[in-house]
Design an enzyme around this catalytic site. Structure first.
Site, PDB file in Angstrom:
ATOM      1  N   TYR A  30      -3.488   0.708  -5.729  1.00 49.95           N
ATOM      2  CA  TYR A  30      -3.506  -0.752  -5.762  1.00 49.95           C
ATOM      3  C   TYR A  30      -4.306  -1.224  -6.963  1.00 49.95           C
ATOM      4  CZ  TYR A  30      -4.519  -5.587  -4.524  1.00 49.95           C
ATOM      5  OH  TYR A  30      -4.622  -6.953  -4.547  1.00 49.95           O
ATOM      6  N   GLU A  33      -0.786  -8.960  -9.264  1.00 49.49           N
ATOM      7  CA  GLU A  33      -1.003  -7.875  -8.313  1.00 49.49           C
ATOM      8  C   GLU A  33       0.066  -6.798  -8.457  1.00 49.49           C
ATOM      9  OE1 GLU A  33      -0.081  -8.262  -4.036  1.00 49.49           O
ATOM     10  OE2 GLU A  33      -2.226  -7.934  -3.705  1.00 49.49           O
TER      11      GLU A  33
END
Ligand code: GDP
Ligand code: MN
Length: 388
Positions: free
Chosen positions: A109, A197
């Protein structure tokens, strides 16, 4: 403003951030052709909607044959996808992204956000990618690292290495990550993003890094500076009421309650919603009609509130400073003339030309409850929404 994954990945490419090979399509036949041209043995068919959580609800399909690519595409196109991040009605799937399948060794991530408390851009990274970062943050906060970037010094090499070590990367991967983070940082600044993101950022079997997913939000207030970004807007992925409000320069946000609120000023609107909740009611919207408003704007705002079938009562709360209460009253009456108002309306007008405003409403014969203080107005509208 939000954009689609395929658009975000194009921007990634422009900034040398590695993404899977792929193409956006709008027809099942086109999907098959694209898959054939990409080559390989497997393809991913990804629904393009402005929401995450697609994987969990069948919006991301892995196809093992060209026949499956076409079949999955035909099933998805034209449907509405409901994910954790959409409302109950979901969002329309008008296009798909077809990509080559990459063998995943690890899902990581990485995001870049504005951290309000340190007033800096901040990278957030975790080796626990592919899942809800909110869940990771809640259950295992030690698995997330955050690295704030000094605005004058910019992104430093040691900061990239810190992120790299936390992600368990080695050797050449650290240099790859540094390039990738540099690209993200440049993109963020150049286009006035508010959030980027990548979940998941993958490590392939051969050790390469690849942005498998891409979400970018932009600062609406900077869109005028970036016509290329503004052109990426997809109104079909947005609330039709919010789109309409935008056209009239109204700040409108749909909420899930049943009391429509028309207020001038964002602060007063927040206070009004707080008071409605305190009295046991639920606002159906946030609406700031703004200062220096016109009869037309107020009338559009009022019609917008009434177009929501959930609305059972309306509270108009205006403190006339620059905005004049009689203009508000004329706006309400203009709207009432055009639409059939069946719900009770509580109006509290105070400040500039409040007397004239109240008089206009009283003389009109329209069924409006005049309230002279805000607390009382909130109590009344909550009771009326409950049918009392
Ligand atoms: P989201 O659920 O909306 O965030 O959509 P993502 O783009 O993150 O996809 C969800 C999941 O699908 C990923 O976490 C992967 O596990 C899987 N996935 C997506 N693309 C690929 C791919 O190219 N190869 C493989 N093996 N899995 C993929
Ligand atoms: Mn994702």
């Amino acid at each position: 403003m939000n954009i689609h994954e395929y658009q975000a990945k194009q921007l990634f490419k422009d900034y040398q951030i590695p993404v899977p090979e792929g193409k956006q399509v709008t027809k099942p036949e086109q999907a098959e052709l694209v898959a054939r041209a990409l080559g390989g043995e497997g393809w991913v068919v990804k629904a393009q909607v402005h929401a995450g959580g697609r994987g969990k609800v069948g919006g991301v399909k892995l196809a093992n044959s060209l026949r499956e690519v076409k079949e999955f595409s035909a099933n998805l196109l034209g449907q509405w996808l409901v994910t954790q991040q959409t409302g109950a009605e979901g969002l329309p799937i008008n296009s798909l992204l077809i990509e080559k399948i990459y063998p995943i060794k690890r899902e990581l991530y990485l995001s870049l956000v504005v951290d309000r408390s340190s007033q800096r851009l901040m990278f957030i990274a975790s080796a626990a990618g592919g899942m809800d970062i909110e869940t990771v943050a809640h259950d295992t906060p030690e698995r997330i690292i955050s690295v704030p970037i000094h605005p004058a010094a910019g992104l430093q090499g040691y900061q990239c290495r810190k992120v790299g070590f936390a992600l368990g990367l080695k050797g050449g991967q650290l240099r790859e990550l540094e390039k990738l983070m540099g690209g993200l940082y440049q993109l963020f600044l150049a286009k006035d993003a508010s959030q980027i993101e990548i979940n998941p950022l993958i490590e392939t079997d051969s050790g390469e890094l690849l942005a498998l997913d891409a979400k970018i939000n932009f600062d609406d207030n900077a869109l005028a500076l970036h016509p290329d970004i503004a052109a990426l807007q997809d109104p079909e992925q947005e609330d039709p009421k919010e789109n309409e409000a935008q056209q009239f320069g109204l700040n409108y946000i749909t909420l899930s309650g049943n009391i429509g609120c028309m207020v001038n000023g964002a602060g007063l609107a927040m206070a009004t919603m707080d008071l409605v909740k305190l009295k046991g009611g639920f606002p159906a919207n946030f609406l700031d009609v703004g200062g220096g408003t016109t009869v037309e704007k107020v009338s559009e705002a009022f019609k917008l509130i009434l177009s929501d079938p959930e609305v059972k009562a309306v509270l108009v709360n205006i403190f006339g400073g620059i905005v004049q209460c009689d203009v508000i009253a004329q706006g309400i009456l203009a709207a009432v003339e055009q639409v059939h108002v069946t719900v009770p309306v509580v109006v509290r007008l105070e400040g500039t030309h409040a007397e004239q405003g109240r008089e206009l409403l009283a003389k009109s014969g329209v069924n409006i409850v005049a309230a002279d203080d805000l607390e009382h107005a909130a109590e009344q509208v909550v009771a009326l929404a409950k049918g009392r």
